[in-house]
Design a protein around this motif. Structure first.
Motif, short mmCIF file in Angstrom:
data_model
loop_
_atom_site.label_atom_id
_atom_site.label_comp_id
_atom_site.label_asym_id
_atom_site.label_seq_id
_atom_site.Cartn_x
_atom_site.Cartn_y
_atom_site.Cartn_z
N GLU A 59 -6.73 50.27 -33.73
CA GLU A 59 -7.80 50.61 -32.49
C GLU A 59 -7.56 49.57 -31.50
O GLU A 59 -7.56 48.28 -32.06
CB GLU A 59 -9.22 50.54 -33.02
CG GLU A 59 -10.06 50.78 -32.09
CD GLU A 59 -11.69 51.09 -32.56
OE1 GLU A 59 -12.48 51.58 -31.74
OE2 GLU A 59 -11.72 50.85 -33.84
N ALA A 60 -7.20 49.84 -30.22
CA ALA A 60 -6.95 48.94 -29.42
C ALA A 60 -7.72 49.22 -28.00
O ALA A 60 -7.94 50.27 -27.71
CB ALA A 60 -5.53 48.85 -28.95
N ARG A 61 -8.56 48.10 -27.68
CA ARG A 61 -9.29 48.06 -26.26
C ARG A 61 -8.82 47.29 -25.29
O ARG A 61 -8.83 46.02 -25.54
CB ARG A 61 -10.81 47.80 -26.76
CG ARG A 61 -11.47 48.57 -27.90
CD ARG A 61 -11.63 50.05 -27.51
NE ARG A 61 -12.19 51.08 -28.38
CZ ARG A 61 -12.31 52.44 -28.15
NH1 ARG A 61 -12.38 52.97 -27.09
NH2 ARG A 61 -12.75 53.11 -29.22
N TYR A 62 -8.54 47.94 -23.95
CA TYR A 62 -7.67 47.18 -23.21
C TYR A 62 -9.03 46.32 -22.25
O TYR A 62 -10.19 46.91 -22.11
CB TYR A 62 -7.10 48.14 -22.34
CG TYR A 62 -6.23 47.55 -21.38
CD1 TYR A 62 -5.11 46.78 -22.05
CD2 TYR A 62 -6.12 47.29 -19.98
CE1 TYR A 62 -4.09 46.29 -20.90
CE2 TYR A 62 -5.25 46.88 -19.00
CZ TYR A 62 -4.25 46.31 -19.77
OH TYR A 62 -3.22 45.44 -19.05
N VAL A 63 -8.62 45.16 -22.21
CA VAL A 63 -9.71 44.29 -21.34
C VAL A 63 -9.22 44.07 -19.87
O VAL A 63 -10.28 44.31 -18.99
CB VAL A 63 -9.64 42.68 -21.90
CG1 VAL A 63 -10.52 41.97 -21.15
CG2 VAL A 63 -10.24 42.66 -23.17
N ASP A 66 -9.94 52.27 -24.09
CA ASP A 66 -8.98 52.74 -25.19
C ASP A 66 -7.61 52.85 -24.31
O ASP A 66 -7.33 53.36 -23.51
CB ASP A 66 -9.27 54.20 -25.68
CG ASP A 66 -8.48 54.42 -26.60
OD1 ASP A 66 -7.39 54.87 -26.21
OD2 ASP A 66 -8.60 54.21 -27.77
N ILE A 67 -6.58 51.96 -25.16
CA ILE A 67 -5.36 51.64 -24.35
C ILE A 67 -4.58 53.19 -24.29
O ILE A 67 -3.86 53.45 -23.34
CB ILE A 67 -4.52 50.73 -25.06
CG1 ILE A 67 -3.20 50.49 -24.58
CG2 ILE A 67 -4.24 51.24 -26.75
CD1 ILE A 67 -3.35 49.79 -23.24
N VAL A 68 -4.62 54.06 -25.29
CA VAL A 68 -3.99 55.42 -25.05
C VAL A 68 -4.70 56.07 -24.09
O VAL A 68 -3.98 57.02 -23.32
CB VAL A 68 -3.86 56.15 -26.39
CG1 VAL A 68 -3.48 57.63 -26.56
CG2 VAL A 68 -3.34 55.22 -27.70
N ASP A 69 -5.82 56.41 -23.85
CA ASP A 69 -6.49 56.91 -22.91
C ASP A 69 -6.12 56.36 -21.75
O ASP A 69 -5.73 57.21 -20.61
CB ASP A 69 -8.07 56.73 -22.98
CG ASP A 69 -8.66 57.70 -23.86
OD1 ASP A 69 -7.88 58.71 -24.56
OD2 ASP A 69 -9.84 57.43 -24.51
N LEU A 70 -5.79 55.16 -21.30
CA LEU A 70 -5.38 54.61 -20.06
C LEU A 70 -3.87 55.02 -20.06
O LEU A 70 -3.52 55.27 -18.89
CB LEU A 70 -5.29 52.94 -20.34
CG LEU A 70 -6.70 52.39 -20.03
CD1 LEU A 70 -6.55 50.97 -20.28
CD2 LEU A 70 -7.28 52.57 -18.66
N MET A 71 -3.10 54.96 -20.97
CA MET A 71 -1.80 55.52 -20.86
C MET A 71 -1.97 57.04 -20.27
O MET A 71 -0.93 57.47 -19.39
CB MET A 71 -1.05 55.40 -21.89
CG MET A 71 -0.58 53.97 -22.57
SD MET A 71 -0.02 53.90 -23.93
CE MET A 71 0.29 52.20 -24.04
N ARG A 72 -2.63 57.85 -20.89
CA ARG A 72 -2.70 59.33 -20.63
C ARG A 72 -3.16 59.35 -19.04
O ARG A 72 -2.58 60.04 -18.31
CB ARG A 72 -3.61 59.98 -21.39
CG ARG A 72 -3.26 60.00 -22.80
CD ARG A 72 -4.13 61.16 -23.74
NE ARG A 72 -3.76 61.45 -24.79
CZ ARG A 72 -4.27 61.10 -25.94
NH1 ARG A 72 -5.37 60.03 -25.86
NH2 ARG A 72 -3.78 61.26 -27.31
N ARG A 73 -4.12 58.62 -18.77
CA ARG A 73 -4.60 58.75 -17.41
C ARG A 73 -3.49 58.20 -16.11
O ARG A 73 -3.40 58.73 -15.08
CB ARG A 73 -5.76 57.60 -17.01
CG ARG A 73 -6.97 58.21 -17.76
CD ARG A 73 -8.27 57.35 -17.61
NE ARG A 73 -9.12 57.29 -18.49
CZ ARG A 73 -10.21 56.31 -18.70
NH1 ARG A 73 -10.13 55.41 -17.80
NH2 ARG A 73 -11.02 56.52 -19.54
#
Length: 283
Positions: free
Chosen positions: A155-159, A131-138
């Motif tokens: 919904e965005a899923r980072y590759v 999840d792109i937003v989760d990655l931003m938070r981390r």
């Protein structure tokens, strides 16, 4: 009301007069209008002035000023051409009596012709993406929560990108890939799918210009300067599409990014280009 329904309402413009429309604003705490919003609303304004037999095949645009989220945006459409095969519209978005965005959109009657396309790269499925937003938070991005609200309909899923998740490619040192879709079904109106895609197309594209560098906001000031889309084939914005992005150049505090857009079955449905400001903050 769900976030996806709110997006549909956001894209449903009010008609003020002939070729004159008004777009509403979402409920947001952000101080500037999301670029994808004004681009999508401008496209809808252009669509409203063209015969239904014509469908958008490209748009080219410039972001002139930051949009004010506290007031609606007025879209003034000029009919530049109505031909037998093509129609062209120029759309000016205004707030406070000043233009904030220009778009030229071209439309074509559907016809048959020669066919070829690039091959979609081999990537993990969206279900395995992050999840792109989760990655931003981390990563400690201070805007993660605000962006999560702004992108709630998506919904965005980072590759992965050039630094992590993608195989090394010396010929293309700055790359990023993700899967994106509107979270709920939009129905069968193809024009709505094109507008919803246009909204989502401003998500992350400029970030591809930073993929070759260990820099990110807030140490980098970022802003979209222009945006172009070529629509190749019909597709649904509410089904997963791969955003395969790369940046061929960054220089002079600007970065250029291109993207090819593929459906899960490998069909190339659109291409996107954007240049933006990527200025290192001095303090």
């Amino acid at each position: 009301m769900t976030a996806a329904r709110e997006l549909v309402e956001l894209l449903d413009l009010e008609t003020l007069d002939t070729n004159l429309f008004r777009g509403r604003q979402p409920d947001t705490d952000r101080q500037r209008v999301f670029g994808g919003q004004v681009a999508a609303q401008a496209l809808v304004a252009g669509i409203r002035t063209v015969d239904a037999a014509y469908v958008p095949h490209s748009l080219h645009s410039y972001f002139l000023r930051p949009g004010d989220t506290s007031v609606p945006i007025v879209y003034d459409v000029e009919a530049l051409r109505d031909g037998r095969s093509f129609a062209t519209r120029r759309v000016v978005a205004r707030q406070h009596g000043r233009p904030i965005y220009f778009q030229t959109a071209n439309f074509q009657r559907v016809e048959e012709g020669l066919e070829h396309q690039d091959v979609m790269p081999t990537v993990i499925p969206p279900e395995e993406g992050l999840d792109i937003v989760d990655l931003m938070r981390r990563a400690g991005n201070d805007e993660a929560d605000a962006l999560a609200k702004e992108w709630a309909s998506l919904e965005a899923r980072y590759v992965g990108n050039s630094q992590q998740g993608l195989d090394e490619d010396p010929a293309r040192p700055s790359r990023a890939r993700m899967w994106i879709r509107v979270q709920e079904e939009l129905g069968d109106d193809q024009q709505l799918h094109l507008a919803a895609f246009t909204y989502a197309s401003d998500m992350s594209l400029l970030g591809a210009t930073l993929a070759a560098h260990d820099r990110r906001p807030p140490e980098v000031m970022m802003a979209s300067l222009d945006h172009a889309i070529w629509f190749h084939r019909p597709f649904r914005a509410d089904e997963w599409w791969l955003y395969d992005q790369h940046s061929p150049s960054a220089q002079g505090a600007r970065g250029l990014a291109f993207a090819e857009v593929y459906t899960r079955d490998g069909t190339l449905v659109a291409s996107v280009a954007q240049e933006g400001l990527i200025r290192l903050r001095t303090r």
